[in-house]
Design a protein around this motif. Structure first.
Motif, short mmCIF file in Angstrom:
data_model
loop_
_atom_site.label_atom_id
_atom_site.label_comp_id
_atom_site.label_asym_id
_atom_site.label_seq_id
_atom_site.Cartn_x
_atom_site.Cartn_y
_atom_site.Cartn_z
N SER A 173 0.82 -1.21 0.00
CA SER A 173 0.00 0.00 0.00
C SER A 173 0.86 1.26 0.00
O SER A 173 0.45 2.29 -0.51
CB SER A 173 -0.92 0.00 1.22
N ARG A 174 2.08 1.17 0.57
CA ARG A 174 2.89 2.38 0.63
C ARG A 174 3.86 2.51 -0.53
O ARG A 174 4.58 3.48 -0.65
CB ARG A 174 3.69 2.39 1.93
N THR A 206 9.14 -1.31 -4.07
CA THR A 206 9.67 -2.26 -3.09
C THR A 206 10.50 -3.34 -3.76
O THR A 206 11.04 -4.21 -3.10
CB THR A 206 8.51 -2.98 -2.38
N GLY A 207 10.56 -3.33 -5.11
CA GLY A 207 11.29 -4.37 -5.81
C GLY A 207 10.39 -5.53 -6.19
O GLY A 207 10.82 -6.49 -6.83
N THR A 218 10.96 6.51 9.30
CA THR A 218 11.99 6.81 8.31
C THR A 218 13.20 7.42 9.00
O THR A 218 13.18 7.70 10.20
CB THR A 218 11.45 7.84 7.29
N GLY A 219 14.25 7.61 8.23
CA GLY A 219 15.41 8.31 8.75
C GLY A 219 16.31 7.46 9.62
O GLY A 219 17.17 7.96 10.33
N GLY A 220 16.10 6.14 9.58
CA GLY A 220 17.06 5.25 10.23
C GLY A 220 17.04 5.22 11.75
O GLY A 220 17.96 4.74 12.38
N THR A 221 15.97 5.76 12.37
CA THR A 221 15.90 5.68 13.84
C THR A 221 15.67 4.24 14.27
O THR A 221 14.84 3.55 13.70
CB THR A 221 14.67 6.47 14.37
N GLU A 281 14.97 7.18 1.33
CA GLU A 281 14.64 7.57 2.70
C GLU A 281 13.27 7.04 3.12
O GLU A 281 12.78 7.34 4.19
CB GLU A 281 14.65 9.10 2.84
N GLU A 282 12.66 6.25 2.23
CA GLU A 282 11.28 5.85 2.46
C GLU A 282 11.25 4.52 3.22
O GLU A 282 11.89 3.55 2.83
CB GLU A 282 10.60 5.67 1.09
N ALA A 283 10.53 4.46 4.34
CA ALA A 283 10.41 3.20 5.07
C ALA A 283 9.15 2.48 4.60
O ALA A 283 8.05 3.00 4.74
CB ALA A 283 10.34 3.45 6.57
N VAL A 284 9.31 1.31 3.99
CA VAL A 284 8.14 0.58 3.49
C VAL A 284 7.74 -0.55 4.43
O VAL A 284 6.69 -1.14 4.28
CB VAL A 284 8.37 0.01 2.07
N ALA A 285 8.59 -0.86 5.40
CA ALA A 285 8.27 -1.94 6.34
C ALA A 285 9.24 -1.86 7.51
O ALA A 285 10.15 -1.03 7.52
CB ALA A 285 8.35 -3.29 5.65
#
Length: 338
Positions: free
Chosen positions: A130-131, A155-156, A270-273, A301-305
């Motif tokens: 969805s994202r 997402t590949g 996002t941002g690796g936290t 920079e996009e967090a998909v999961a």
């Protein structure tokens, strides 16, 4: 150092020793092992103060002390220096993940790798469709009246559909259809792309366009992966025999419930936290003897999961945080390049 700093040093020593030895920690052992530069009496005073403030507690069967959730929290927030992965560990991550053939394989390998690196239970959420956005659409003429429709997401994930056309399609018509479809979908989210593609089909304007659009919309709406997680390393829980009833059994039960695991992992930031939730801070009371270390992953920079590790609160936080961060970065890089 001031007494505040020294107290923190004592807390750090207690956390590190307890995680390493599995034994409650006594003042004598602290003085011997850590030579904190003060007398045993001072260390005992510091421990009494830490206990009073709720950072450590005395298990009823032992003379030593163990950290509380509050103690681990302070340790993670103030005392943890996330140790970088060794070059051998980094090479292992690269070697294992670079061999992956597709997205599912990346997820399976990540879970195995994380559980080996941390000796905890690893949980990796499949990238949620969805994202994700449409990266590319390809129409390949296999015969004048048969098309292969290929959809590639950010997402590949790759979806393919075969379309039998009503009539033969000329090269020009194919090029025209390809550019229309690309224009409508590339760079858009799943929902927006599906809507734009449907808009390409005015009332039955040429069945072929409708057939191709139907195939693409079908491929886009293939949402099977939205709630899936992969789990690895449950056998690592055998190390925590003494916490069987409080931590191990509830966690083993939770591993069956993917919805529970997704909620445990939490939102993909996002941002690796790297987020650490300790004991009672988690969403489930029955897992209050469990900690979760998690982070988001995805292209750019996009967090998909989300991926992370779950285990009893007595865990190696700095090492696990480093492993979670390193694996997430590497998986993100793979998704970025694919």
């Amino acid at each position: 150092m001031g007494h505040e700093d020294r107290r923190l040093a004592v807390l750090r020593a207690i956390v590190e020793d307890y995680v390493a030895t599995e034994e409650p920690v006594g003042s004598k052992a602290l003085v011997e092992r850590h030579g904190l530069g003060v007398s045993p009496a001072t260390v005992r005073n510091d421990m009494a103060a830490l206990e009073e403030e709720g950072y450590i507690t005395q298990p009823h069967t032992s003379a030593g002390r163990v950290p509380t959730d509050k103690g681990y929290r302070l340790f993670v927030d103030r005392l943890t220096t996330v140790k970088p992965m060794s070059s051998a560990e980094r090479r292992a991550i690269a070697t294992i993940l670079d061999g992956a053939v597709d997205l599912d394989d990346v997820v399976q390998r990540s879970v195995r790798l994380l559980s080996q690196l941390t000796r905890q239970v690893a949980v990796v959420q499949y990238p949620t469709l969805s994202r994700s956005t449409v990266r590319h659409v390809e129409l390949v003429a296999l015969a004048p009246n048969r098309l292969l429709v290929v959809l590639i997401l950010s997402t590949g994930r790759v979806e393919q559909r075969l379309v039998e056309l009503a009539a033969d399609l000329s090269d020009d018509d194919l090029a025209d259809l390809r550019s229309k479809v690309m224009h409508a979908s590339v760079g858009s989210t799943i929902a927006a792309a599906a809507a734009a593609l449907r808009g390409l089909v005015p009332e039955r304007e040429g069945d072929d366009v409708a057939l191709v659009v139907d195939a693409l919309v079908d491929a886009l709406s293939d949402h099977r992966s939205d709630e899936r997680v992969a789990v690895g390393g449950a056998a690592n829980l055998a190390r925590y025999g003494e916490h069987f009833d409080t931590a191990v059994r509830p966690l083993l039960e939770a591993l069956e419930e993917h919805v529970v695991l997704l909620k445990l992992l939490g939102e993909a930031h996002t941002g690796g936290t790297v987020t650490v939730r300790i004991g009672h801070e988690g969403p489930y009371q029955q897992l209050s003897a469990t900690s979760v270390i998690a982070t988001g992953y995805g292209p750019g920079e996009e967090a998909v999961a989300t991926l992370g590790v779950v285990g009893p609160t007595r865990m190696d936080y700095p090492g696990s945080m480093a492993a979670v961060r390193a694996v997430a970065r590497y998986v993100s890089r793979i998704l970025d390049e694919s």
